[in-house]
Design a protein around this motif. Structure first.
Motif, short mmCIF file in Angstrom:
data_model
loop_
_atom_site.label_atom_id
_atom_site.label_comp_id
_atom_site.label_asym_id
_atom_site.label_seq_id
_atom_site.Cartn_x
_atom_site.Cartn_y
_atom_site.Cartn_z
N LEU A 189 0.91 -1.28 0.00
CA LEU A 189 -0.06 0.02 0.27
C LEU A 189 0.78 1.26 -0.01
N HIS A 212 -2.90 0.09 -4.18
CA HIS A 212 -2.83 -1.22 -3.21
C HIS A 212 -3.11 -2.34 -4.13
N ASN A 215 -9.30 7.04 -4.61
CA ASN A 215 -7.90 6.89 -4.12
C ASN A 215 -7.11 5.52 -4.31
N ASN A 216 -6.14 5.18 -3.47
CA ASN A 216 -5.29 4.25 -3.83
C ASN A 216 -6.07 2.88 -4.48
N ASP A 235 -14.78 1.97 0.03
CA ASP A 235 -13.48 2.23 0.91
C ASP A 235 -13.84 3.41 1.69
N VAL A 236 -12.88 3.42 2.80
CA VAL A 236 -12.89 4.76 3.74
C VAL A 236 -13.11 5.95 2.93
N SER A 277 -8.60 8.19 3.82
CA SER A 277 -7.46 7.35 4.01
C SER A 277 -6.38 7.58 4.82
N CYS A 335 -12.60 -3.47 1.52
CA CYS A 335 -11.15 -4.12 1.83
C CYS A 335 -10.86 -3.95 3.28
N PRO A 350 -10.15 -1.63 6.77
CA PRO A 350 -11.34 -1.21 8.04
C PRO A 350 -12.48 -0.75 7.50
N1 NVA Z 1 -7.66 3.45 1.13
C1 NVA Z 1 -7.27 3.09 2.59
C2 NVA Z 1 -7.07 1.76 2.42
C3 NVA Z 1 -6.69 1.01 3.61
C4 NVA Z 1 -6.65 -0.51 3.54
C5 NVA Z 1 -6.14 3.62 3.03
O1 NVA Z 1 -5.14 3.95 2.33
O2 NVA Z 1 -6.06 3.85 4.34
#
Ligand code: NVA
Ligand code: CP
Length: 302
Positions: free
Chosen positions: A125, A130, A160-161, A221-222, A225, A261, A263
């Motif tokens: 990551l 990721h 995001n990632n 996803d969150v 990040s 993915c 949390p």
């Molecule tokens: N987009 C989140 C993924 C966490 C697994 C982060 O980078 O925090």
């Protein structure tokens, strides 16, 4: 495959298909009690600059199940935190370890490390990508849907990632990816155009309902990040219409699955009922990180 796994943009469909096949076969053998001791006498280093539960543990257990060892290296306890040059650290670690997985902020730092390292380097990551997560998530899609070809996959939330690695995967694999992201939080233009120039079927909309409509897979996803904690409040307001809830899921195909993915922040990007509901495959996603990481280690270590 190259020496390293830094981004899915460097992989062809045949590379990913080979990883899926290997991971499924290793999972099957593990369930039958057969051990794949591909790492006997070999060491995996885990250099982490950011928090992790799943990625750290699944890589550590992967190395142990493969007959090797893993060594967790919190970068703040090393000379890296005192500005030892990246290229020096990479060469030092290459003299001790057989493979290293790195979780850090900058993709450029990771690439500089890999360039100087003699051993395979795995992206665990960065702010930009990721890749291992998306490979293991695709493994879950294959198990649940019988394959990925022709599927409609929706990404709802931040560009995001994770979104970037899904875009990279769509560049090589035959599925349609529709991302719904708020204004100002779209995926990176360069990542998108690179995927489209490889023939990737990738669309971006600002309407979450458009992305979710008839989708086979709904992914989120969150909203903030790691590294974006200071933006939490602003993002909470901006992303509210992008929550994956039962209303949004009503738009998806009747047999659609929901992915995260983890949390997860219940009540933010996903509601409790959806996360814990019958369409959620999040715990299988978590398990598949172990099997995919074993496949990645096996392929990179040869
Ligand atoms: N987009 C989140 C993924 C966490 C697994 C982060 O980078 O925090
Ligand atoms: N999904 C994932 O990468 O989780 P961790 O941050 O716990 O490793």
């Amino acid at each position: 495959m190259n020496k390293d796994l830094l981004t899915l943009a460097a992989l062809e469909a045949r590379d990913m298909d080979m990883l899926f096949e290997r991971a499924l076969a290793m999972k099957d053998r593990q369930k039958k009690g057969i051990a794949d001791k591909l790492m006997t006498g070999r060491s995996l280093g885990l250099v982490f600059d950011k928090h992790s539960t799943r990625t750290r543990l699944s890589f550590e257990v992967a190395a142990i199940q493969l007959g090797g060892v893993s060594i967790f290296i919190s970068s703040r306890d090393t000379q890296m935190a005192r500005n030892e040059p990246v290229k020096d650290t990479a060469r030092v670690l290459s003299r001790y370890l057989d493979v290293v997985a790195i979780r850090t902020y900058s993709q450029a730092y990771l690439e500089e490390f890999a360039e100087a390292a003699d051993i395979p380097v795995i992206n665990a990551l960065t702010d930009l990508y990721h890749p291992c997560q998306v490979l293991s998530d695709l493994l879950t899609v294959i198990e649940k849907k019988g394959g990925y070809k022709g599927l409609r996959i929706a990404w709802v939330g931040d560009g995001n990632n994770m979104a970037h690695s899904w875009i990279n995967a769509a560049a090589a694999l035959d599925f349609t990816l529709t991302l719904a992201c708020p204004p100002g939080y779209h995926p990176d233009d360069a990542v998108l155009s690179a995927a489209r120039s490889r023939g990737g079927k990738v669309e971006v909309t600002e309407d979450p309902h458009e992305a979710a409509r008839n989708a086979d897979v709904v992914n989120t996803d969150v909203w903030a990040s790691m590294g974006q904690e200071g933006e939490q409040e602003t993002r909470r307001a901006v992303f509210q219409p992008y929550q994956v809830n039962s209303g949004l899921m009503a738009e998806a195909a009747a047999d659609a699955i929901v992915m995260h993915c983890l949390p997860a922040h219940r009540g933010e990007e996903i509601t409790e009922d959806v996360l814990e509901g019958p369409r959620s495959v999040v715990w299988d996603q978590t398990e598949n990180k172990l099997h995919m990481h074993k496949a990645i280690l096996g392929v990179l270590l040869k």
